[in-house]
Design an enzyme around this catalytic site. Structure first.
Site, PDB file in Angstrom:
ATOM      1  N   SER A 189       0.883  -1.246   0.073  1.00  0.00           N
ATOM      2  CA  SER A 189       0.180   0.123  -0.046  1.00  0.00           C
ATOM      3  C   SER A 189       0.841   1.233   0.040  1.00  0.00           C
ATOM      4  CB  SER A 189      -0.822  -0.042   1.308  1.00  0.00           C
ATOM      5  OG  SER A 189      -2.020   0.951   1.114  1.00  0.00           O
ATOM      6  N   ASP A 412      -8.446  -5.623  -5.754  1.00  0.00           N
ATOM      7  CA  ASP A 412      -7.870  -4.479  -4.822  1.00  0.00           C
ATOM      8  C   ASP A 412      -8.983  -3.425  -4.667  1.00  0.00           C
ATOM      9  OD1 ASP A 412      -4.936  -3.887  -3.617  1.00  0.00           O
ATOM     10  OD2 ASP A 412      -6.540  -2.192  -3.408  1.00  0.00           O
ATOM     11  N   HIS A 459      -7.217  -6.214  -1.423  1.00  0.00           N
ATOM     12  CA  HIS A 459      -6.115  -5.565  -0.520  1.00  0.00           C
ATOM     13  C   HIS A 459      -5.578  -6.241   0.516  1.00  0.00           C
ATOM     14  CE1 HIS A 459      -3.759  -1.517  -0.863  1.00  0.00           C
ATOM     15  NE2 HIS A 459      -3.960  -1.440   0.539  1.00  0.00           N
TER      16      HIS A 459
END
Ligand code: CA
Length: 559
Positions: A189, A412, A459
């Site tokens: 991230s 994601d 994610h």
């Protein structure tokens, strides 16, 4: 900084590492002295405490206890590259059996805290490891520290991660009397953004880098998050509640699952099939199994992504609908407040500097505000150039023989996956322009940079999730089937850097209920873009061996 990381120093370090390697015999082990180093030889950096932590469980300052740790030397310190800066760093060095490799780990969102879980991940695997708070102390969802402190913004953007690398290696050398043989970086991230920015701005610092779902185009990412927030919450009639997500996922998967040749609940390549949300339009009273007309529009807007109202271009691609019911995914970020918080913090504190109390998210527009955010001044630079990690010119990293793996789940919910495809294509184009051989640009790029688009994965920073084969040793997810380059992304990078073995594929696992103790539901081949995994047409398609990596289409959108 240039003096610290210049070519001469790199050569000297490499030679020293080679000499140190030759001096060691197989039986010799590196022990950390674990005493305060007398001279770090790094300007404006100091060690503030050193303590020896015994093997076993360690309760970190964040209140979390990490189990199964080897004994280690915990070194705390601060780096102050400017008078405003105060980069708090931690270095953890195994007390015994150090594998003589350094793995720095990344930060999350707006940072402000040490990611102890990531340090534990690296330490358990025998690395000396380090990370920092990126230059300030705050909740990771809070960016109010930016206002009036442009140097702190630069620290968060890229300076802290580079400073930490330099000082951590100095600490490791002081404690073990040898520098690491190889240096790696693994970030997810915002840590993925850090990984890319290292390859772009500081190509001499690391031998190998892994970026997991990089939030690399932060100024535009703000619009992507805001686009979700406005689609969901600006008009109450448009709000899609969490209770509708299972029906949306089921409808989307039903429309598109078979396109890849295997009906398994996973849509391998969302570019090949678009979800028609209008097919869910309520025909009678609204239920959790259907969408009202405003909700259909909201869904379409989130899948399309924000469009620049002046240029007509996509500011960033949209999100995919095939795993929206995954826990801690859309329920937190999209139908919850997550994207709204991230976007508001960005606009209020970084782009417009109004402060959150004076910020009204309904006033954001997708025309003039895009340039306003990109070109907001930061010292003598722009916000976009300071914080984004989208420079496609990776020649410095390539020439230094660096290797990079990037991966992202096709589902994601934080970083629009097609953006990562766009960046990879931009790198290929830059390689072609540079070499004057566009036809060979993909092959030249593949020699040092590989991208894995992972079907059915969300994610990972909230833990493993999504219906796809999400277990291959991700930083915040689940271990793969073995610590081995065939099943584990970090091992794959090491084999590439140290032995020249290219990562042609990685076998991901899907554990039953994402719990390794409950067994393996299936395995799947993950292939480097533009390749895709294709079922051979015979054999048990729950086994990776029945798939092969074949040439796939190029580009984020297929037309
Ligand atoms: Ca499928």
């Amino acid at each position: 900084m240039e003096g610290i990381m210049g070519e001469k120093n790199f050569v000297r370090r490499t030679l020293f590492a080679a000499a140190a390697a030759m001096a060691l015999t197989g039986a010799e082990r590196a022990h950390a002295a674990c005493v305060a180093p007398t001279d770090l030889d790094v300007p404006n950096a100091s060690v503030t405490s050193v303590e020896e932590i015994p093997a076993g469980s360690y309760r970190a300052p964040n209140g979390v206890t990490y189990d199964n740790l080897p004994g280690f030397c915990r070194v705390l310190g601060a780096a102050r590259p400017t008078s405003e800066s105060n980069i708090g760093f931690e270095v953890w060095i195994p007390s015994n059996n150090w594998k003589k490799r350094f793995l720095q780990v990344g930060t999350l969102i707006y940072a402000g805290a040490i990611e102890y879980g990531s340090l534990a991940f690296a330490l358990r695997r025998g690395y000396a490891t380090a990370t920092s708070n990126a230059g300030h102390v705050a909740d990771t969802f809070d960016a109010s520290w930016v206002i009036g402190h442009p140097q702190l913004l630069v620290d968060w953007a890229h300076r802290a991660v580079a400073q930490t690398a330099v000082v951590a290696r100095a600490v490791i050398k002081a404690e073990t009397h040898q520098p690491p043989l190889y240096s790696y970086f693994f970030g997810a991230s915002n840590g993925g953004r850090e990984a890319w920015i290292l390859a772009q701005r500081y190509p001499h610092l690391f031998d190998g880098v892994i970026a997991d779902a990089p939030t690399a185009y932060w100024t535009h990412q703000g619009f992507a998050w805001m686009n979700t927030q406005q689609a969901e919450f600006e008009d109450p009639r448009a709000t899609i509640v969490t209770a509708k997500l299972p029906a949306i996922q089921a409808a989307a998967v039903a429309q598109c699952d078979a396109v890849d040749g295997v009906v398994d609940g996973v849509v391998d390549d969302p570019r090949r099939c678009s979800f028609n949300a209008a097919a869910m339009l309520c025909t009678g009273p609204e239920t959790n199994s259907c969408l009202t007309a405003p909700q259909v529009k909201a869904m379409e807007r989130m899948m399309r992504g924000p469009i620049n109202t002046i240029t007509g271009a996509r500011i960033l691609p949209g999100y995919e609908p095939f795993a929206v019911a995954t826990s801690r995914s859309w329920d937190f970020w999209t139908t919850g407040a997550g994207h709204g918080v991230l976007a508001s913090q960005f606009f209020a504190n970084m782009a417009f500097q109004t402060g959150i109390a004076n910020f009204d998210y309904t006033k954001i527009n997708y025309g003039a505000d895009v340039a306003r955010a990109d070109f907001a001044p930061v010292l003598n630079d722009t916000l976009g150039h300071t914080i984004n990690a989208i420079d496609p010119d990776l020649h410095g990293f390539r020439n230094k023989r660096g290797k990079m793996i990037t991966y992202i789940g096709w589902e994601d919910e934080g970083v629009p996956p097609r953006f990562v495809v766009d960046y990879y294509e931009a790198v290929i184009a830059a390689m072609g322009a540079h070499s004057g051989a566009p036809h060979a640009a993909l092959e030249e790029t593949r020699k040092f940079f590989r991208l894995f688009m992972v079907p059915g994965m969300v994610h990972q920073t909230g833990g493993a999730g999504g219906p796809g084969a999400n277990a291959f040793g991700t930083l915040f997810g689940l271990p793969g089937l073995a610590i081995d380059r065939r099943y584990d992304v970090l091992s794959a990078l090491e084999a590439w850097v140290e032995r020249g073995i290219e990562p042609e594929r990685i076998i991901g696992a899907k554990y039953v209920n994402d719990a390794p103790t409950q067994g393996v539901a299936f395995t799947r081949m993950l292939c480097p873009y533009p390749q895709v995994a294709r079922w051979k047409g015979f054999g048990d398609n729950r086994r990776a061996e029945t798939f092969e990596c074949v040439h796939g289409p190029r580009g984020a959108y297929l037309q």
